[in-house]
Design an enzyme around this catalytic site. Sequence first.
Site, PDB file in Angstrom:
ATOM      1  N   ASP A   4       0.841  -1.197   0.000  1.00  0.00           N
ATOM      2  CA  ASP A   4       0.000   0.000   0.000  1.00  0.00           C
ATOM      3  C   ASP A   4       0.875   1.246   0.000  1.00  0.00           C
ATOM      4  OD1 ASP A   4      -2.373   1.426  -0.007  1.00  0.00           O
ATOM      5  OD2 ASP A   4      -2.600   1.408   2.163  1.00  0.00           O
TER       6      ASP A   4
ATOM      7  N   CYS B  35     -23.695   2.216   4.075  1.00  0.00           N
ATOM      8  CA  CYS B  35     -22.701   3.290   4.152  1.00  0.00           C
ATOM      9  C   CYS B  35     -23.309   4.565   4.737  1.00  0.00           C
ATOM     10  CB  CYS B  35     -22.129   3.582   2.769  1.00  0.00           C
ATOM     11  SG  CYS B  35     -20.880   4.892   2.786  1.00  0.00           S
TER      12      CYS B  35
ATOM     13  N   CYS C 155     -16.278   9.108   1.751  1.00  0.00           N
ATOM     14  CA  CYS C 155     -15.964   7.944   2.583  1.00  0.00           C
ATOM     15  C   CYS C 155     -15.374   8.388   3.923  1.00  0.00           C
ATOM     16  CB  CYS C 155     -14.981   7.046   1.846  1.00  0.00           C
ATOM     17  SG  CYS C 155     -14.425   5.622   2.797  1.00  0.00           S
TER      18      CYS C 155
ATOM     19  N   CYS D 253     -23.521  -3.645   1.583  1.00  0.00           N
ATOM     20  CA  CYS D 253     -22.476  -2.642   1.809  1.00  0.00           C
ATOM     21  C   CYS D 253     -22.876  -1.286   1.250  1.00  0.00           C
ATOM     22  CB  CYS D 253     -21.155  -3.112   1.201  1.00  0.00           C
ATOM     23  SG  CYS D 253     -21.193  -3.415  -0.579  1.00  0.00           S
TER      24      CYS D 253
ATOM     25  N   CYS E 208     -21.120  -7.128   5.742  1.00  0.00           N
ATOM     26  CA  CYS E 208     -20.922  -8.091   4.657  1.00  0.00           C
ATOM     27  C   CYS E 208     -21.103  -9.527   5.147  1.00  0.00           C
ATOM     28  CB  CYS E 208     -19.524  -7.927   4.068  1.00  0.00           C
ATOM     29  SG  CYS E 208     -19.154  -9.116   2.750  1.00  0.00           S
TER      30      CYS E 208
ATOM     31  N   CYS F 297     -19.072  -1.057   6.041  1.00  0.00           N
ATOM     32  CA  CYS F 297     -19.346  -1.890   4.870  1.00  0.00           C
ATOM     33  C   CYS F 297     -18.784  -3.299   5.033  1.00  0.00           C
ATOM     34  CB  CYS F 297     -18.811  -1.232   3.603  1.00  0.00           C
ATOM     35  SG  CYS F 297     -17.018  -1.005   3.556  1.00  0.00           S
TER      36      CYS F 297
ATOM     37  N   CYS G 257     -26.526  -9.187  -3.652  1.00  0.00           N
ATOM     38  CA  CYS G 257     -26.379  -8.496  -2.370  1.00  0.00           C
ATOM     39  C   CYS G 257     -25.898  -7.058  -2.576  1.00  0.00           C
ATOM     40  CB  CYS G 257     -25.380  -9.249  -1.484  1.00  0.00           C
ATOM     41  SG  CYS G 257     -25.114  -8.488   0.141  1.00  0.00           S
TER      42      CYS G 257
ATOM     43  N   CYS H 202     -20.661 -12.075  -4.971  1.00  0.00           N
ATOM     44  CA  CYS H 202     -21.537 -11.112  -4.288  1.00  0.00           C
ATOM     45  C   CYS H 202     -23.010 -11.289  -4.681  1.00  0.00           C
ATOM     46  CB  CYS H 202     -21.098  -9.680  -4.602  1.00  0.00           C
ATOM     47  SG  CYS H 202     -19.581  -9.170  -3.763  1.00  0.00           S
TER      48      CYS H 202
END
Length: 361
Positions: free
Chosen positions: A146, A210, A226, A206, A260, A256, A203, A200
Amino acid sequence: MTVSDNNLSTLALAIKAWGRELGFSDIGIADIDLRHAEAGLQAWLDAGFHGDMDYMAAHGMKRARPAELVPGTVRVITARMNYLPREGGEQWRETEAARAAEPGQAVVSIYARGRDYHKVLRARLQQLADRIRAEVGEFGYRVFTDSAPVMEEALAEKSGIGWRGKHTLLLSREAGSMFFLGELFTDLPLPVDPPEQSHCGQCRACIDVCPTQAILGPYRLDARRCISYLTIELKGSIPVELRPLIGNRVYGCDDCQLICPWNKFAQRSELPDFDVRNGLDDVSMLDLFAWEEEEFNRRLEGSPIRRIGHERWLRNLAIGLGNAAAQRRGDPAIVAALEARAGHPSELVREHVAWALARHR
């Protein structure tokens, strides 16, 4: 150097075994063709969804072209590492949701409660590279955690260790999404793994959960809304209209992920590095707001939170204390703490403290 196909296949299996020995929950190998992701990346940047994260746009399409980022790269070894703390009950998602409903409690994203993952993953990926070098001799590689313009999710999906969820995070059938990703770009032409398919279905939990409606639709995240971006990446003032929606989330947001269904399979870390420090899984905002800069730096040494600095830490906490007015308006302890920071040297802190005090009047 030249390695035969048979030896490369054997090496790939060995790399996966070594990765698990080093604490990674999964290792995959992908080629570097990300042309399918370029249009989506460009559209996201053109829409300005990256906000103030200028580094997202600075490298252009290099993010989708690993060989331009690191010349000579032909494969990417992707690694997944679980980060749920070793200690904790099976009902951890319910516990986290209950904490968010307590107006005086500080909610810190789970991944940030222990040691800085950049350091943990980088060190262990370097150890993995050292194991490979010991086996095959010198080879070209570069470690990423990252820390550069790398399309982590796209590479991880292509390497078969998960799929990109509608919230844009990577998901795994075996581990949900509570894990970190790291990469080893290499010039070794290793055999690649088949990509993972999405699971997914229909669905949209998420998207619906939010708090700031930052997930505009499947795979479309406006980072400017966000809470993780607002409390971590944004350096300046948090938009007034979004402050009430942040609640008591003072560093990041896990909503989120908590909602899940796949995270019922989330796995706990094998490493002590991600164990909770400073009681950040059960601490009041008032306690954290009382930290002066020296204490902030001392307590959070080795923590990812320290990266935002004491000023933004106070900014985030001021918003949380202001939002506590929804259930504890005029609380003497909260008002006194805010008033004590009303004359703070930082204009950014003063602005957010003034907003919070106005909520309590």
